[in-house]
Design a protein around this motif. Sequence first.
Motif, mmCIF file in Angstrom:
data_model
loop_
_atom_site.group_PDB
_atom_site.id
_atom_site.type_symbol
_atom_site.label_atom_id
_atom_site.label_comp_id
_atom_site.label_asym_id
_atom_site.label_seq_id
_atom_site.Cartn_x
_atom_site.Cartn_y
_atom_site.Cartn_z
ATOM 1 N N VAL A 1 0.878 -1.257 -0.091
ATOM 2 C CA VAL A 1 -0.026 -0.083 0.152
ATOM 3 C C VAL A 1 0.901 1.305 -0.012
ATOM 4 O O VAL A 1 1.764 1.425 0.802
ATOM 5 C CB VAL A 1 -0.781 -0.020 1.234
ATOM 6 C CG1 VAL A 1 -1.657 1.400 1.206
ATOM 7 C CG2 VAL A 1 -1.913 -1.288 1.074
ATOM 8 N N ASP A 2 0.521 2.174 -0.758
ATOM 9 C CA ASP A 2 1.381 3.671 -0.862
ATOM 10 C C ASP A 2 0.977 4.376 0.051
ATOM 11 O O ASP A 2 -0.209 4.498 0.705
ATOM 12 C CB ASP A 2 1.100 4.195 -2.304
ATOM 13 C CG ASP A 2 1.904 3.557 -3.386
ATOM 14 O OD1 ASP A 2 2.618 2.608 -3.131
ATOM 15 O OD2 ASP A 2 1.461 3.530 -4.744
ATOM 16 N N LEU A 3 1.925 4.972 0.956
ATOM 17 C CA LEU A 3 1.775 5.872 1.921
ATOM 18 C C LEU A 3 1.919 7.083 1.384
ATOM 19 O O LEU A 3 2.982 7.730 1.034
ATOM 20 C CB LEU A 3 2.843 5.497 2.962
ATOM 21 C CG LEU A 3 2.953 6.556 4.347
ATOM 22 C CD1 LEU A 3 1.551 6.444 5.028
ATOM 23 C CD2 LEU A 3 3.777 6.264 5.054
ATOM 24 N N THR B 1 -5.286 1.227 -2.067
ATOM 25 C CA THR B 1 -4.164 1.033 -2.563
ATOM 26 C C THR B 1 -3.138 2.255 -2.170
ATOM 27 O O THR B 1 -2.186 2.373 -2.183
ATOM 28 C CB THR B 1 -4.170 1.166 -4.173
ATOM 29 O OG1 THR B 1 -4.681 2.229 -4.406
ATOM 30 C CG2 THR B 1 -5.028 -0.130 -4.593
ATOM 31 N N HIS B 2 -3.720 3.244 -1.317
ATOM 32 C CA HIS B 2 -3.008 4.580 -1.051
ATOM 33 C C HIS B 2 -3.667 4.993 0.273
ATOM 34 O O HIS B 2 -5.137 5.058 0.421
ATOM 35 C CB HIS B 2 -3.322 5.539 -1.988
ATOM 36 C CG HIS B 2 -2.334 5.367 -3.503
ATOM 37 N ND1 HIS B 2 -3.242 4.478 -4.183
ATOM 38 C CD2 HIS B 2 -1.359 5.850 -3.962
ATOM 39 C CE1 HIS B 2 -2.510 4.600 -5.297
ATOM 40 N NE2 HIS B 2 -1.385 5.409 -5.145
ATOM 41 N N VAL B 3 -2.961 5.049 1.160
ATOM 42 C CA VAL B 3 -3.588 5.849 2.503
ATOM 43 C C VAL B 3 -3.126 7.210 2.715
ATOM 44 O O VAL B 3 -1.798 7.372 2.250
ATOM 45 C CB VAL B 3 -3.256 4.722 3.900
ATOM 46 C CG1 VAL B 3 -4.053 3.507 3.749
ATOM 47 C CG2 VAL B 3 -1.649 4.583 3.875
ATOM 48 N N ARG B 4 -3.733 7.951 3.321
ATOM 49 C CA ARG B 4 -3.417 9.401 3.647
ATOM 50 C C ARG B 4 -3.374 9.780 4.913
ATOM 51 O O ARG B 4 -4.419 9.626 5.707
ATOM 52 C CB ARG B 4 -4.618 10.467 2.862
ATOM 53 C CG ARG B 4 -4.933 9.806 1.554
ATOM 54 C CD ARG B 4 -5.895 10.797 1.212
ATOM 55 N NE ARG B 4 -7.035 10.714 1.933
ATOM 56 C CZ ARG B 4 -7.973 9.960 1.682
ATOM 57 N NH1 ARG B 4 -8.256 8.807 0.939
ATOM 58 N NH2 ARG B 4 -9.273 10.022 2.727
ATOM 59 N N VAL B 5 -2.004 9.699 5.535
ATOM 60 C CA VAL B 5 -1.891 10.002 6.874
ATOM 61 C C VAL B 5 -1.223 11.165 7.315
ATOM 62 O O VAL B 5 -0.250 11.395 6.829
ATOM 63 C CB VAL B 5 -0.995 8.588 7.360
ATOM 64 C CG1 VAL B 5 -0.816 8.639 8.910
ATOM 65 C CG2 VAL B 5 -1.597 7.393 7.154
#
Length: 258
Positions: free
Chosen positions: A48-50, A243-247
């Motif tokens: 997963v892209d961070l 596929t992408h989490v926004r942290v």
Amino acid sequence: MTESENSTESANSAVEDARTHELRGNLERLRERLSAAENDRHVGTGPVDLIAVTKFFPAQDVQRLLDLGVRDVGENRDQEAAEKARSVPDATWHFIGQLQSKKSTSVVRYASRVHSVDRMSLVTALGKAVRNHRAAVAEGQAQGGPCTEGDLDCLVQVSLDDSEGRGGVRPVDLAALADAVAAEEGLRLGGVMAVAPLGSAPEPAFERLYGYAQQLREQHPSATQISAGMSADLEAAVRWGSTHVRVGSGILGARPVG
């Protein structure tokens, strides 16, 4: 340089070192969470892209994150994003907030991906802005950027709670808006984005989002991205194919006050 100035510089360096150390520790813990979530998935494969969300934090923190191996950075206000992108051009910039059409001209100069496309007028504005920017670069009137090298990646934001104030297209209107993005010169349809509903469990909502994403892929097979999950709910999002989490706070800590 005086002894006092030396002391001040040493103190500043110590503060910077302490901040880098803090970010490194936060990243290590966050990546452990991501790894565990990837091993607990119901659907999806691969890493997963961070995306580190740096709203209200200084450009110096963005540079620190790059030095720690984070390449993808998200912002949700154009003015702040544009300033930071000029300071740290080596980052890959994501625009993740609600976007006014009139800001499109600015956003396309630095953003590689816009996660929050939710209406036809914005599709038209972004496409026009990309084409105008490319023409300006070709004429030597503007500096190049991500969209001069390739189409601007766009994710359609889907509303999971029918709350107009948080942005997002109704699920019933997703297909039409996605078709418009795919047809607009200068844009590329990447997939979908959503935020979990307020006041309810996120997992059922992310399960619905995965279903919408699967329906979209039937017509647009290359639209494989699902941008979902933040500091508090990334595990639920990853379980359902994010596929992408926004942290933000999970990496940078509490937002500065004042």
